[in-house]
Scaffold this motif. Sequence first.
Motif, PDB file in Angstrom:
ATOM      1  N   MET A  41       0.852  -1.179   0.000  1.00 51.37           N
ATOM      2  CA  MET A  41       0.000   0.000   0.000  1.00 51.37           C
ATOM      3  C   MET A  41       0.893   1.237   0.000  1.00 51.37           C
ATOM      4  O   MET A  41       1.833   1.332   0.785  1.00 51.37           O
ATOM      5  N   SER A  42       0.566   2.180  -0.880  1.00 52.11           N
ATOM      6  CA  SER A  42       1.419   3.352  -1.034  1.00 52.11           C
ATOM      7  C   SER A  42       0.595   4.616  -1.183  1.00 52.11           C
ATOM      8  O   SER A  42      -0.584   4.575  -1.519  1.00 52.11           O
ATOM      9  N   TRP A  43       1.264   5.723  -0.920  1.00 50.19           N
ATOM     10  CA  TRP A  43       0.742   7.038  -1.234  1.00 50.19           C
ATOM     11  C   TRP A  43       1.647   7.664  -2.285  1.00 50.19           C
ATOM     12  O   TRP A  43       2.879   7.665  -2.138  1.00 50.19           O
ATOM     13  N   PHE A  44       1.025   8.200  -3.318  1.00 47.46           N
ATOM     14  CA  PHE A  44       1.707   8.968  -4.346  1.00 47.46           C
ATOM     15  C   PHE A  44       1.161  10.386  -4.299  1.00 47.46           C
ATOM     16  O   PHE A  44       0.108  10.653  -3.718  1.00 47.46           O
ATOM     17  N   ARG A  45       1.874  11.285  -4.936  1.00 48.47           N
ATOM     18  CA  ARG A  45       1.346  12.628  -5.104  1.00 48.47           C
ATOM     19  C   ARG A  45       1.722  13.158  -6.475  1.00 48.47           C
ATOM     20  O   ARG A  45       2.720  12.735  -7.077  1.00 48.47           O
ATOM     21  N   GLN A  46       0.913  14.069  -6.939  1.00 50.51           N
ATOM     22  CA  GLN A  46       1.208  14.734  -8.212  1.00 50.51           C
ATOM     23  C   GLN A  46       1.120  16.228  -7.986  1.00 50.51           C
ATOM     24  O   GLN A  46       0.012  16.778  -7.769  1.00 50.51           O
ATOM     25  N   ARG A  47       2.268  16.856  -7.991  1.00 50.56           N
ATOM     26  CA  ARG A  47       2.333  18.303  -7.819  1.00 50.56           C
ATOM     27  C   ARG A  47       2.078  18.981  -9.149  1.00 50.56           C
ATOM     28  O   ARG A  47       2.292  18.419 -10.209  1.00 50.56           O
ATOM     29  N   PRO A  48       1.615  20.240  -9.135  1.00 51.34           N
ATOM     30  CA  PRO A  48       1.279  20.942 -10.378  1.00 51.34           C
ATOM     31  C   PRO A  48       2.443  20.943 -11.360  1.00 51.34           C
ATOM     32  O   PRO A  48       3.569  21.313 -11.005  1.00 51.34           O
ATOM     33  N   GLY A  49       2.171  20.493 -12.554  1.00 53.42           N
ATOM     34  CA  GLY A  49       3.174  20.511 -13.604  1.00 53.42           C
ATOM     35  C   GLY A  49       4.189  19.397 -13.549  1.00 53.42           C
ATOM     36  O   GLY A  49       5.101  19.343 -14.391  1.00 53.42           O
TER      37      GLY A  49
ATOM     38  N   LEU B  74       6.110   8.725  -6.006  1.00 52.29           N
ATOM     39  CA  LEU B  74       5.891   7.939  -4.804  1.00 52.29           C
ATOM     40  C   LEU B  74       6.292   8.750  -3.576  1.00 52.29           C
ATOM     41  O   LEU B  74       7.341   9.388  -3.560  1.00 52.29           O
ATOM     42  N   VAL B  75       5.456   8.725  -2.559  1.00 52.63           N
ATOM     43  CA  VAL B  75       5.735   9.429  -1.311  1.00 52.63           C
ATOM     44  C   VAL B  75       6.115   8.441  -0.212  1.00 52.63           C
ATOM     45  O   VAL B  75       7.109   8.611   0.485  1.00 52.63           O
ATOM     46  N   ALA B  76       5.303   7.407  -0.051  1.00 55.42           N
ATOM     47  CA  ALA B  76       5.543   6.449   1.026  1.00 55.42           C
ATOM     48  C   ALA B  76       4.887   5.121   0.695  1.00 55.42           C
ATOM     49  O   ALA B  76       3.841   5.094   0.032  1.00 55.42           O
TER      50      ALA B  76
ATOM     51  N   ILE C 179       9.928   5.811   2.956  1.00 59.91           N
ATOM     52  CA  ILE C 179       9.504   7.201   2.825  1.00 59.91           C
ATOM     53  C   ILE C 179      10.495   7.905   1.904  1.00 59.91           C
ATOM     54  O   ILE C 179      11.718   7.760   2.076  1.00 59.91           O
ATOM     55  N   VAL C 180       9.983   8.688   0.975  1.00 58.69           N
ATOM     56  CA  VAL C 180      10.878   9.425   0.090  1.00 58.69           C
ATOM     57  C   VAL C 180      11.627  10.482   0.892  1.00 58.69           C
ATOM     58  O   VAL C 180      11.110  11.022   1.878  1.00 58.69           O
TER      59      VAL C 180
ATOM     60  N   PHE D 297       6.522  13.002   7.262  1.00 58.10           N
ATOM     61  CA  PHE D 297       5.367  12.172   6.888  1.00 58.10           C
ATOM     62  C   PHE D 297       5.541  10.767   7.464  1.00 58.10           C
ATOM     63  O   PHE D 297       6.656  10.238   7.514  1.00 58.10           O
ATOM     64  N   THR D 298       4.431  10.177   7.851  1.00 55.75           N
ATOM     65  CA  THR D 298       4.423   8.802   8.366  1.00 55.75           C
ATOM     66  C   THR D 298       3.287   8.035   7.707  1.00 55.75           C
ATOM     67  O   THR D 298       2.160   8.534   7.638  1.00 55.75           O
ATOM     68  N   ILE D 299       3.587   6.823   7.261  1.00 54.78           N
ATOM     69  CA  ILE D 299       2.553   5.961   6.698  1.00 54.78           C
ATOM     70  C   ILE D 299       2.235   4.859   7.692  1.00 54.78           C
ATOM     71  O   ILE D 299       3.132   4.327   8.360  1.00 54.78           O
TER      72      ILE D 299
END
Length: 118
Positions: A34-42, A47-49, A59-60, A67-69
């Motif tokens: 199980m992971s968290w990703f993010r997409q910043r503008p542009g 992958l974050v965690a 954790i990146v 941040f903690t997962i």
Amino acid sequence: QAQLVESGGGLVQPGGSLRLSCAASGFDISSAVMSWFRQRPGLERELVASSVNDGRVSIVDSVKGRFTISRDNALKTVDLEMTALRPEDTAAYFCNALVGPDFHVVYWGQGTQVTVSP
């Protein structure tokens, strides 16, 4: 039908905190990555965690220490606790699951927006 639903996003001031939650249904997360990703503008999605099914987490570097997962297999949830937020953390955050014997089945949530601004 497998589904991931994120919640907890919003507007927060720099230095603030947010807790994102991902609720899974339709599959067993106890054997999933199980992971968290993010997409910043542009930018591309990143992958974050990650939380592996054997208890390991990664954790990146850009968010390490802030941040903690965590996961609750019984409740089928995966949380991302975010502290000391910075404007550059502004992004759409997505929950991701890798499922199956070879983790070849991929599920994505619809995303939740986090905006860090004064």
